[in-house]
Design a protein around this motif. Structure first.
Motif, PDB file in Angstrom:
ATOM      1  N   LEU A   1      28.495 138.182  -7.973  1.00 58.34           N
ATOM      2  CA  LEU A   1      28.002 138.548  -6.645  1.00 58.34           C
ATOM      3  C   LEU A   1      28.325 137.460  -5.629  1.00 58.34           C
ATOM      4  O   LEU A   1      28.692 137.747  -4.486  1.00 58.34           O
ATOM      5  N   ALA A   2      28.188 136.202  -6.052  1.00 60.70           N
ATOM      6  CA  ALA A   2      28.482 135.090  -5.145  1.00 60.70           C
ATOM      7  C   ALA A   2      29.967 135.031  -4.806  1.00 60.70           C
ATOM      8  O   ALA A   2      30.343 134.830  -3.642  1.00 60.70           O
ATOM      9  N   CYS A   3      30.815 135.210  -5.805  1.00 60.70           N
ATOM     10  CA  CYS A   3      32.260 135.200  -5.543  1.00 60.70           C
ATOM     11  C   CYS A   3      32.649 136.336  -4.604  1.00 60.70           C
ATOM     12  O   CYS A   3      33.446 136.154  -3.673  1.00 60.70           O
ATOM     13  N   ASP A   4      32.052 137.506  -4.827  1.00 52.74           N
ATOM     14  CA  ASP A   4      32.338 138.644  -3.955  1.00 52.74           C
ATOM     15  C   ASP A   4      31.878 138.367  -2.531  1.00 52.74           C
ATOM     16  O   ASP A   4      32.565 138.719  -1.561  1.00 52.74           O
ATOM     17  N   ALA A   5      30.706 137.737  -2.393  1.00 49.08           N
ATOM     18  CA  ALA A   5      30.178 137.447  -1.056  1.00 49.08           C
ATOM     19  C   ALA A   5      31.088 136.494  -0.293  1.00 49.08           C
ATOM     20  O   ALA A   5      31.189 136.563   0.937  1.00 49.08           O
ATOM     21  N   LEU A   6      31.750 135.605  -1.030  1.00 47.23           N
ATOM     22  CA  LEU A   6      32.651 134.636  -0.395  1.00 47.23           C
ATOM     23  C   LEU A   6      34.081 135.156  -0.299  1.00 47.23           C
ATOM     24  O   LEU A   6      34.920 134.529   0.358  1.00 47.23           O
ATOM     25  N   GLY A   7      34.364 136.249  -0.981  1.00 44.57           N
ATOM     26  CA  GLY A   7      35.708 136.803  -0.965  1.00 44.57           C
ATOM     27  C   GLY A   7      36.718 135.958  -1.710  1.00 44.57           C
ATOM     28  O   GLY A   7      37.904 135.910  -1.344  1.00 44.57           O
TER      29      GLY A   7
ATOM     30  N   ALA B   1      38.157 134.835  -5.712  1.00 40.79           N
ATOM     31  CA  ALA B   1      38.178 135.167  -7.135  1.00 40.79           C
ATOM     32  C   ALA B   1      37.530 134.050  -7.944  1.00 40.79           C
ATOM     33  O   ALA B   1      37.611 132.871  -7.577  1.00 40.79           O
ATOM     34  N   PRO B   2      36.872 134.388  -9.067  1.00 37.93           N
ATOM     35  CA  PRO B   2      36.263 133.354  -9.912  1.00 37.93           C
ATOM     36  C   PRO B   2      37.241 132.258 -10.316  1.00 37.93           C
ATOM     37  O   PRO B   2      36.869 131.090 -10.433  1.00 37.93           O
ATOM     38  N   GLN B   3      38.507 132.621 -10.518  1.00 43.20           N
ATOM     39  CA  GLN B   3      39.513 131.645 -10.957  1.00 43.20           C
ATOM     40  C   GLN B   3      39.795 130.581  -9.901  1.00 43.20           C
ATOM     41  O   GLN B   3      40.402 129.559 -10.204  1.00 43.20           O
ATOM     42  N   HIS B   4      39.338 130.825  -8.683  1.00 42.79           N
ATOM     43  CA  HIS B   4      39.514 129.851  -7.600  1.00 42.79           C
ATOM     44  C   HIS B   4      38.164 129.308  -7.120  1.00 42.79           C
ATOM     45  O   HIS B   4      38.061 128.838  -5.987  1.00 42.79           O
ATOM     46  N   THR B   5      37.176 129.385  -8.012  1.00 46.12           N
ATOM     47  CA  THR B   5      35.809 128.999  -7.649  1.00 46.12           C
ATOM     48  C   THR B   5      35.286 127.932  -8.595  1.00 46.12           C
ATOM     49  O   THR B   5      35.518 127.986  -9.804  1.00 46.12           O
ATOM     50  N   LEU B   6      34.577 126.964  -8.041  1.00 43.69           N
ATOM     51  CA  LEU B   6      33.939 125.896  -8.814  1.00 43.69           C
ATOM     52  C   LEU B   6      32.430 126.062  -8.718  1.00 43.69           C
ATOM     53  O   LEU B   6      31.892 126.207  -7.615  1.00 43.69           O
TER      54      LEU B   6
ATOM     55  N   GLY C   1      35.023 132.876 -15.565  1.00 44.12           N
ATOM     56  CA  GLY C   1      36.321 132.306 -15.239  1.00 44.12           C
ATOM     57  C   GLY C   1      36.282 131.207 -14.206  1.00 44.12           C
ATOM     58  O   GLY C   1      37.328 130.695 -13.791  1.00 44.12           O
ATOM     59  N   CYS C   2      35.057 130.826 -13.765  1.00 41.98           N
ATOM     60  CA  CYS C   2      34.931 129.735 -12.800  1.00 41.98           C
ATOM     61  C   CYS C   2      35.086 128.384 -13.495  1.00 41.98           C
ATOM     62  O   CYS C   2      34.754 128.235 -14.674  1.00 41.98           O
ATOM     63  N   ALA C   3      35.555 127.399 -12.742  1.00 38.42           N
ATOM     64  CA  ALA C   3      35.459 126.018 -13.209  1.00 38.42           C
ATOM     65  C   ALA C   3      34.002 125.579 -13.031  1.00 38.42           C
ATOM     66  O   ALA C   3      33.292 126.107 -12.168  1.00 38.42           O
ATOM     67  N   VAL C   4      33.548 124.643 -13.838  1.00 36.77           N
ATOM     68  CA  VAL C   4      32.150 124.204 -13.781  1.00 36.77           C
ATOM     69  C   VAL C   4      32.085 122.688 -13.779  1.00 36.77           C
ATOM     70  O   VAL C   4      32.826 122.025 -14.518  1.00 36.77           O
ATOM     71  N   HIS C   5      31.205 122.151 -12.945  1.00 36.97           N
ATOM     72  CA  HIS C   5      30.977 120.703 -12.896  1.00 36.97           C
ATOM     73  C   HIS C   5      29.474 120.466 -12.900  1.00 36.97           C
ATOM     74  O   HIS C   5      28.738 121.110 -12.149  1.00 36.97           O
TER      75      HIS C   5
END
Length: 232
Positions: free
Chosen positions: A177-183, A185-190, A206-210
């Motif tokens: 939902l958060a990735c969609d809200a920001l437009g 893709a998970p693969q480009h999200t941390l 598929g998100c990176a995590v820190h």
């Protein structure tokens, strides 16, 4: 991989709740109650052990069956969240029963929270770089006023709060939902958070995590700055 968006957890990541002693002291003062110092400190210690302060320490003792069931789903609704934490608080006798609800109300106020020293700096730097920012939190109330009061709301593009969707992290649907809200893709999200289980669920999407350490504000002056290095 190019990071185009960063999702942040709230408590223990961008902000930290006040100490249990400060929480109890402020609430009793507001209620016009003057507890002897030794009683206040002892009650604060018992409340902390009970896990009664949302955003603070988790309960250290096994919970009664009814509270254990509520605890497991506490972030799925405002009602469950209040019931869980006031239920934990009521395990500790206080001089006025109304204090339990007053304590819960106190923890939702901007005065009860402090941003980490580098929160504004890092969020501002991400905005300057054109990186979208979202806040994804397991919570039972609206945290937006906290961001507004502390001056960092302009840096946040979207809030995805568990109680508004009846979904808790680590469920990947909340991160989606958060990735969609920001437009983005998970693969480009941390995803940045302090809870390896809850926040780590973003990796399954598929998100990176820190991860950052959930420590008192004074003990973590620059825990968020490495995020800027990860963006590149």
């Amino acid at each position: 991989m190019t990071i185009k968006a960063v999702l942040f957890d709230f408590s223990g990541t961008l902000f930290r709740i006040e100490s249990t002693e400060s929480w109890l002291r402020a609430t009793t003062t507001e209620a016009g109650l003057a507890l002897p110092e030794a009683e206040l400190i002892q009650s604060a210690e018992r409340l902390e052990s009970a896990g009664a302060l949302a955003g603070g320490a988790a309960p250290t003792a096994p919970l009664p069956d009814d509270l254990a069931a509520l605890w497991a789903v506490r972030d799925r609704s405002a009602e469950a969240h209040r019931a869980a934490y006031t239920g934990l608080s009521r395990q500790v006798p206080l001089p006025d029963p109304r204090l339990h609800d007053a304590l819960y109300d106190r923890h939702m106020t901007p005065a009860a929270w402090r941003p980490y020293p580098d929160t504004a700096e890092v969020l501002g730097a991400l905005r300057a770089r054109g990186v979208a920012v979202g806040v994804v939190s397991n919570i039972g109330w609206d945290l937006r006023p906290i961001f507004r009061e502390h001056g960092v709301a302009p840096y946040v593009d979207a809030y995805v709060l568990s109680y508004e969707h009846e979904i808790q992290k680590p469920d990947t649907r909340l991160f989606a939902l958060a990735c969609d809200a920001l437009g983005v893709a998970p693969q480009h999200t941390l995803m940045v958070g302090d809870d390896r289980r809850a926040d780590g669920g973003a990796a399954d999407l598929g998100c990176a995590v820190h991860f950052v350490d959930h420590r008192p504000v004074a003990e973590r002056p620059d825990g968020l700055r490495p995020v800027l290095d990860l963006i590149g």
